[in-house]
Design a protein around this motif. Structure first.
Motif, short mmCIF file in Angstrom:
data_model
loop_
_atom_site.label_atom_id
_atom_site.label_comp_id
_atom_site.label_asym_id
_atom_site.label_seq_id
_atom_site.Cartn_x
_atom_site.Cartn_y
_atom_site.Cartn_z
N GLN A 169 -3.12 8.37 4.63
CA GLN A 169 -2.57 7.97 3.34
C GLN A 169 -1.22 8.62 3.06
O GLN A 169 -0.36 8.03 2.40
N ASP A 197 -6.90 1.77 10.23
CA ASP A 197 -7.05 3.11 9.68
C ASP A 197 -8.15 3.90 10.38
O ASP A 197 -8.14 5.14 10.35
N GLN A 245 0.83 -1.20 0.00
CA GLN A 245 0.00 0.00 0.00
C GLN A 245 0.87 1.26 0.00
O GLN A 245 2.03 1.19 0.40
N THR A 297 1.15 6.44 4.94
CA THR A 297 1.27 5.16 4.22
C THR A 297 2.22 5.30 3.05
O THR A 297 3.07 4.42 2.81
N TYR A 313 -13.60 -1.72 6.74
CA TYR A 313 -12.79 -1.73 7.95
C TYR A 313 -12.70 -3.10 8.61
O TYR A 313 -12.11 -3.23 9.68
N VAL A 340 -10.47 4.80 -0.81
CA VAL A 340 -10.18 4.92 0.61
C VAL A 340 -11.47 5.33 1.32
O VAL A 340 -12.18 6.23 0.86
N SER A 382 -5.68 -4.82 7.17
CA SER A 382 -4.91 -3.65 6.75
C SER A 382 -5.75 -2.38 6.75
O SER A 382 -5.21 -1.30 6.47
N THR A 383 -7.04 -2.48 7.05
CA THR A 383 -7.92 -1.31 7.05
C THR A 383 -8.51 -1.03 8.42
O THR A 383 -8.76 0.13 8.76
N ASP A 432 -7.86 -1.96 -2.04
CA ASP A 432 -8.34 -0.68 -1.53
C ASP A 432 -8.36 -0.67 -0.01
O ASP A 432 -7.97 -1.64 0.66
N ASP A 433 -8.82 0.45 0.55
CA ASP A 433 -8.87 0.67 1.99
C ASP A 433 -10.27 1.13 2.40
O ASP A 433 -10.41 2.11 3.11
N THR A 475 -11.49 7.77 6.92
CA THR A 475 -10.05 7.75 7.16
C THR A 475 -9.43 9.11 6.83
O THR A 475 -9.62 9.62 5.72
#
Length: 852
Positions: A280, A320, A264, A283, A312, A271, A316-317, A308-309, A275
């Motif tokens: 970002q 965030d 990422q 990141t 949730y 996103v 990996s999300t 993608d992000d 967030t």
């Protein structure tokens, strides 16, 4: 041209020819530095070099325990057990001085989340925390194999850089997020490996059998479970996250063999808008560390594509939404020892090395960005409280305290350290009434404001139209609860308790029955009713269900209430009394003294049919979506305590299908299943319950009289070629929430009190309502989209479409669900529809089915 063809053939032949196993040494993976000789290397402990075999989970755990024994930099925590009883471990790796003050570090980090306390903290002296997780998908094992090397490096490397890293960082290393899946996969690959193995992608080694090792024991994708935490593996790691509030969480995965390496940031337009943009930026700054080390080794990689992000619920999300930086790594998978790919020969050691490289580049970034990352964590929660104060929504109220799903939602919220308070006065808002001491309040103005918003919002507009996973996951909707967002104009502070925390009262105030009764009744409502039905029926007790409402002994009972008469039971009256007083669930049982009721049919009426004990068979195997089948298995096994036989379609015969009276077809394709076998099963009175793609198969097989709605979605005119993937992706509905209207008098809807119910759809399968006016017990409303994305051209298809259709052949019933009533184990709200199909499906009147 001929010479090029010959060269291409030679290259392909070389790739597909036998590949002799190589044994890369430690310096292939790790920096050439001095290592403490007192710390055993992975190879010395295991008896083979990493990458020459797939490490099994027990070997992985044994080595981690050995490191804990040998190194004063490591403390090991067993934070839980998988469904199959395998230990879940987390290694806390840091300087020995930090090991002696871990609780103090945790306490200081917790103050970062409190804006009233965080301003005075000395962030320059506060260690950063890096949570490193490997192989949440069990057949993506380059991560777990890499974790052995990363743990060894951190335990044994003797350099100033490593010492400074450990003084200023607490590393939480989880070597395997999915023990059961990893064990399943490693056993398969190792049992198919050879000294001179084939690299042909079609070889058995690279093609594990259904359901494959990606999933946990019940075939759940654990990387979709972070916010709902329905699996034991997830519950433990969420607790670790909330204890430590890490600055960075890394999530090491694999992808298709013909890919390269991804890290990422992901697709910028995907996103989640909750967030902060700063997330970002950080990141991207960390990504520069990965790019540099991978480029130095000429390793191909990509960013900002495919992944993608937004949701949730992914590893990996999830960070965030809580002031952390979640980082996804995706390595092209060898799926075995070595496989021929479009990018050349892909070996298992190579995939492991890339996971090691990016693990170490992450640690370097965290070390050098420590103060900046701690500042971001502090500021995240400061700005969250500021945003909450400006939000028109002051909080969310939901009910109720009585039924199990309300309690389960409370558990989820408290796992994430979300503040919840008791409702102490009746609340009337949005046309609903929430009663004091039976409802709960979640205030917006709290540090976890952003996560609260993510769990409660109804979002229907999006910057992008493509999603890597689902687009909506409103938890009160999923749990089937009455709830409402409350604005500043509506809110009255007197409604809620002044102090945080909740006090739980008894759900129903259940009391024991003193003497044997004429009959016993359980009201239709109550999540555990299917569990009680199964226990009673399996023990041979005769159970009836009320198909019409009735009143007796001062109590009103809706249709769907359960009646257990004392007459002609396999146990005497005293034994039955004891059984009814000890059902094992907190549901009220009412004693009825007379069969002549006050209202409705008398207890001896035909309006109280006797239930048959379900004998349930589910078709599994190739073509079936493992997650769909796993959800059903998990529901019936862990929540209802039911015996479920699972059988691949190729083993189904006339002899063994006759042992069952309910057949479940999960989402999938059943082209190898005999339609005639099912027709015979239905003719003699069997019930078929189907979800998702199985419904399409039933129509194609001539077993269900259904019509589907089609929008004609081809784009008119010319379009640039580069838009092809986006145009096609936008037509896929990734998962959204729709409102259905229930016929509360229908057996499939017994137990529901409200006529509107949120349902989850993860496919554009829209059925026409049946021609028979009684055969569509659930239909989507005229404007049904509650939350999530659907293509504008598909949206009209959902209006007034059938959510559930009941068909029939002979004496049998075919019950078709458009969506997924058991989605990922957290969609409690529609579990009862599915259970009713199993217990009551055969009771649907022959005149109320859509006949074929």
């Amino acid at each position: 041209m001929r010479r090029r063809a010959i060269l291409a053939f030679c290259f392909l032949f070389a790739c597909l020819s036998a590949f002799p196993q190589t044994k890369p040494a430690l310096d292939y993976y790790l920096p050439a530095v001095r290592y403490d000789p007192a710390i055993m290397t992975p190879a010395a402990f295991l008896g083979f070099e990493i990458g020459s075999k797939h490490v099994s989970h027990d070997q992985l755990i044994a080595y981690m325990r050995e490191l804990d024994r040998e190194s004063n930099r490591i403390s090991l925590q067993e934070y839980g057990r998988s469904h199959e009883g395998r230990p879940l471990l987390c290694l806390t790796i840091t300087d020995p001085a930090n090991q002696s003050r871990l609780d103090a570090i945790k306490e200081t980090r917790a103050r970062l989340l409190n804006p009233a306390q965080s301003s005075g903290l000395d962030l320059k002296s506060l260690p950063a925390v890096n949570y490193m997780g490997y192989s949440i998908h069990g057949n993506e094992t380059s991560g777990s194999n890499a974790s052995l090397l990363v743990a060894y490096y951190l335990a044994a490397a003797q350099t100033d850089e490593v010492e400074q890293l450990l003084k200023n960082t607490v590393i939480l290393l989880d070597p395997c997020f999915n023990p059961d899946g990893m064990q399943r996969f490693s056993a398969w690959v190792n049992s198919r490996s050879s000294l001179h193995g084939s690299t042909d992608p079609a070889a058995d080694e690279f093609n594990e059998p259904w359901p494959r090792g990606r999933y946990n024991h019940y075939w759940f994708d654990l990387n979709r479970d972070w916010i709902v935490a329905q699996q034991p593996e997830t519950g433990g790691r969420v607790a670790i996250f909330q204890d430590w509030h890490p600055n960075v969480l890394t999530d090491h995965h694999e992808m298709g063999s013909n890919a390269t390496f991804f890290f990422q940031p992901g697709v910028p337009s995907r996103v989640n808008p909750i967030t902060p943009a700063r997330n970002q930026d950080l990141t991207a700054k960390i990504a520069a560390y990965h790019a540099r080390v991978l480029s130095e080794k000429n390793i191909l990689f990509f960013t900002k594509e495919n992944f993608d992000d937004f949701y949730y619920g992914k590893g990996s999300t999830y960070p965030d939404a809580q002031g952390s930086i979640g980082i996804l790594f995706e390595q092209a998978s060898s799926r075995g020892s070595a496989q021929a790919t479009e990018n050349g020969l892909l070996t298992f050691p190579y995939t492991i090395r890339n996971q090691v490289i990016t693990s170490l580049s992450t640690l370097q970034a965290v070390r050098e960005m420590r103060v900046e990352l701690n500042e971001y964590l502090r500021d995240f929660y400061k700005t969250a409280v500021d945003e909450a104060a400006k939000d028109e929504v002051k909080g969310y109220v939901f009910a109720d305290n009585r039924d199990l799903p309300g309690r389960e939602l409370l558990n989820v919220l408290m796992r994430h350290k979300i503040e919840v308070r008791n409702v102490q006065e009746d609340i009337r808002v949005d046309g609903k009434t929430f009663f004091a001491h039976n409802a709960f309040w979640v205030p917006s103005e709290q540090p976890q404001y952003r996560l609260v918003k993510a769990l409660f919002e109804h979002r229907t507009t999006f910057q992008d139209s493509i999603f890597y996973d689902i687009s909506a996951w409103n938890l009160p909707d999923a749990f089937g609860l009455e709830w409402s967002a409350v604005t500043a104009k509506e809110f009255n502070p007197r409604w809620v308790s002044a102090s945080p925390g909740i006090a739980l009262t008894s759900r129903y105030g259940v009391s024991l029955i003193g003497k044997p009764a004429y009959a016993y009744v359980l009201s239709a409502t109550g999540y555990e009713i299917p569990q009680v039905l199964n226990e009673l029926l399996q023990s041979g007790i005769r159970v009836k269900v009320a198909t019409r409402a009735f009143g007796a002994d001062g109590q009103a009972f809706p249709a769907g209430s359960i009646v257990i008469p004392s007459e002609r039971q396999p146990i005497d009256e005293e034994g039955l009394l004891q059984r009814m007083n000890n059902l094992g669930v907190e549901l009220p049982v009412y004693a009825i003294s007379n069969g002549l009721v006050a209202t409705g049919p008398d207890l001896g009426s035909s309006s109280f049919p006797t239930l048959r004990a379900p004998k349930v068979l589910m078709i599994t195997g190739e073509g079936v979506h493992p997650e769909s089948a796993g959800e059903i298995w998990h529901l019936l096994d862990t929540r209802y305590g039911m015996t479920l036989t699972m059988m691949e379609s190729g083993r189904l015969t006339q002899d063994n299908i006759s042992n069952y009276n309910v057949l479940i077809l999960p989402d999938g394709n059943f082209r190898n299943l005999s339609a005639e076998l099912l027709r015979g099963f239905l003719t003699t009175g069997g019930t078929v319950v189907a979800t998702g793609g199985a419904v399409r198969w039933l129509k194609k097989a001539g077993l269900a009289n259904l019509e589907f709605r089609d929008a004609g979605l081809e784009q008119p005119g010319r379009r640039p070629y580069e838009f092809l993937d986006e145009d096609r992706g936008a037509l896929r509905m990734p998962g959204a929430i729709f409102e259905a209207e229930l016929d509360l008098t229908h057996p499939l809807c017994f137990g529901y009190e409200r006529p509107r119910l949120p349902m989850f759809l993860n496919d554009t399968l829209f059925m026409e309502t049946s021609r028979n006016p009684y055969a569509t017990p659930a239909v989507f409303t005229g404007n049904p989209l509650l939350a999530g994305y659907i293509n504008p051209r598909q949206r009209p298809l959902a209006a007034k479409a059938a959510a559930v259709v009941v068909g029939g052949i002979g004496k049998g019933r075919v019950i078709c669900f458009a969506g997924d009533p058991n989605f990922r184990a957290f969609w409690y709200g529609t579990n009862r529809l599915f259970a009713n199909a199993i217990f009551f499906g055969n009771l649907v009147n022959d005149e109320a089915v859509e006949k074929k």
